[in-house]
Structures are given as structure tokens and as C-alpha cells.
Scaffold this active site. Structure first.
Site, PDB file in Angstrom:
ATOM      1  N   CYS A 133       0.839  -1.202   0.000  1.00  0.00           N
ATOM      2  CA  CYS A 133       0.000   0.000   0.000  1.00  0.00           C
ATOM      3  C   CYS A 133       0.879   1.259   0.000  1.00  0.00           C
ATOM      4  CB  CYS A 133      -0.889  -0.034   1.243  1.00  0.00           C
ATOM      5  SG  CYS A 133      -1.893   1.437   1.445  1.00  0.00           S
ATOM      6  N   CYS A 136      -0.264   4.232   2.098  1.00  0.00           N
ATOM      7  CA  CYS A 136      -0.035   4.064   3.535  1.00  0.00           C
ATOM      8  C   CYS A 136       1.440   4.239   3.876  1.00  0.00           C
ATOM      9  CB  CYS A 136      -0.441   2.676   3.986  1.00  0.00           C
ATOM     10  SG  CYS A 136      -1.915   2.072   3.198  1.00  0.00           S
ATOM     11  N   ASP A 137       2.317   3.668   3.063  1.00  0.00           N
ATOM     12  CA  ASP A 137       3.720   3.512   3.484  1.00  0.00           C
ATOM     13  C   ASP A 137       4.731   4.347   2.735  1.00  0.00           C
ATOM     14  OD1 ASP A 137       3.089  -0.028   4.003  1.00  0.00           O
ATOM     15  OD2 ASP A 137       2.773   1.699   5.298  1.00  0.00           O
TER      16      ASP A 137
END
Ligand SMILES: Cc1cc2nc3c(=O)[nH]c(=O)nc-3n(C[C@H](O)[C@H](O)[C@H](O)COP(=O)(O)OP(=O)(O)OC[C@H]3O[C@@H](n4cnc5c(N)ncnc54)[C@H](O)[C@@H]3O)c2cc1C
Length: 206
Positions: A133, A136-137
């Protein structure tokens, strides 16, 4: 089969299922969650930095807090896989390996399965350099060299996002032509720190 009829049976104990259960409890609906993993994919998240009210929290910690909140509202949680759901008249019949329950309503919060490369050690590196993701990261790859695998919109937009954060981005694709939306491909071609490797596959993670 138990005689009792639930108002709501929720399949899936990730953030969606747990959140739905909290709302059900607040409407005094007799609710139970069936889930075959603790907290869904959220619990795999090494660090969550985009959940409002927490600057940074581990996925596991956030999971525990959500489960505690649901349990504090008398939500039953059974760690079982739902194997079948059928409807008889106005009632749903829900089967797991060990029990059959009836419910007026069903909430399916079963998430989605991320496609993996199934490479040796891939699981070991999850949250430690391997991610599924980018949204997200991405920040964990600040000024680093990073590879994105894939050729569709998800991969190209991930490479675009990372190109503004990482030092260098390799986009690794097993075919000879990207299949993302042409406009995304145009934007990508303007990025000097992105290199696309066609007809290429990752064989090992070291
Ligand atoms: C490594 C990693 C890091 C991430 N980091 C972030 C982040 O920082 N911020 C962010 O916003 N998002 C992040 N995400 C994405 C986030 O985890 C997902 O968007 C979120 O978990 C989706 O929630 P969900 O409840 O819809 O599904 P899921 O979390 O996938 O939960 C679905 C649940 O349903 C269960 N289930 C499925 N079928 C059945 C069945 N038949 N019977 C019983 N149970 C069943 C599954 O076991 C699972 O528990 C990350 C994901 C990963 C993998």
C-alpha cells in the site's frame, strides 16, 4: 442450530467490520462478528500514521483498541470462518465449521486479498521494506531507492507518488507494455527519477 436470531451478523473483523459493530451496538442491535483473522490487514500495518487522532500507532495496537471498544459494547466476536450464507424467508442462515446461526441482517466486511508475488521471505519482509500500500507507506521510503512491481493504474500511481518522496523508483513489469491509463503513463514518463524495467520479474528478495 441455535434458536436465537441476531439482528446483525458481521463477517469480517477488520476496521470495517469492527466499526460497523460499534454502530450496531449504539442502535442496540444484537450483533456478532465472525472473523478468521485478528483485525484484518490492519494488524499487518507496521505503523499507521494516517488514522485521525493518532499521530502514529501500530496496526496491532489500533486493532486491540477497536476490538476492546467493540467488546465493551457487548459485541460478540468469534474467530471462525464463515463458510456459507443462505436466506430462508426473511432470515439469513450463517454457517461456520462449528455453528449455524440466524440473523435478520448480514454485513459483509471481508476486505480484499492483495495479490502477492509469493516469493520466499516476502512475508518476513512485510512492513520491513515490503509493502502492498503506497498510500499508507510511501513516507517510509523517503530519499530511498524503491521498486514498484506491476503495470496497471495501481502500480503507476504508486510509482508517481513515490517519485516525489524517494531518491529513485524502479517500476518492474513482466510485460513489454504498461497497461495503466495513458495519462498516468505520460505523467510517469516525465519523472526523471523513475526507471521502468519491462519484461522483468523479481525472482528473489534478499
Ligand atoms: C502492511 C499494510 C499496511 C497498511 N497500512 C495502512 C495505513 O497505514 N493506513 C491505512 O489507512 N491503511 C493501511 N493499510 C490498508 C488497511 O489495512 C485496509 O485498508 C483495511 O484493513 C481494510 O479494512 P477492511 O475491514 O475492509 O478489510 P480487512 O482489514 O481486509 O478485514 C477483512 C476481515 O475479514 C475476514 N474475513 C474474510 N472472509 C471471511 C470469512 N469468510 N469468514 C470470516 N472472516 C472473514 C478477514 O480475515 C479479515 O479479518 C495497510 C495494509 C497493509 C497490508
Amino acid at each position: 442450530m441455535s434458536n436465537q436470531i441476531y439482528d446483525v451478523l458481521i463477517v469480517g473483523g477488520g476496521p470495517a467490520g469492527l466499526t460497523a459493530s460499534i454502530y450496531c451496538a449504539r442502535y442496540k442491535l444484537k450483533t456478532k462478528i465472525f472473523t478468521d483473522s485478528f483485525g484484518g490487514t490492519m494488524s499487518d500495518a507496521h505503523k499507521v500514521c494516517n488514522f485521525p487522532s493518532y499521530k502514529e500507532i501500530s496496526g496491532m495496537e489500533l486493532t486491540k483498541k477497536m476490538i476492546d471498544q467493540a467488546k465493551s459494547l457487548d459485541i460478540e466476536i468469534d474467530f471462525e470462518t464463515v463458510v456459507d450464507i443462505k436466506k430462508e424467508k426473511e432470515v439469513f442462515i450463517v454457517d461456520t465449521k462449528t455453528q449455524t446461526l440466524r440473523s435478520k441482517k448480514i454485513v459483509l466486511a471481508i476486505g480484499r486479498k492483495r495479490r502477492k508475488l509469493d516469493l520466499p521471505k516476502e512475508k518476513d519482509f512485510l512492513g520491513k521494506g515490503v509493502s502492498y500500500c503506497a498510500t499508507c507507506d510511501a513516507n517510509f521510503y523517503k530519499n530511498k531507492i524503491v521498486s514498484v512491481v506491476g503495470g496497471s493504474d495501481a502500480a503507476v500511481t504508486a510509482a508517481l507518488l513515490l517519485s516525489d518522496i524517494a531518491e529513485k523508483v524502479y517500476l518492474i513489469y513482466r510485460k513489454e507494455k504498461l497497461r495503466a491509463t495513458p495519462l498516468w503513463i505520460d505523467s510517469l514518463s516525465k519523472k526523471e527519477n523513475v526507471e521502468v524495467l519491462y519484461n522483468t520479474e523479481i525472482t528473489k528478495l534478499l
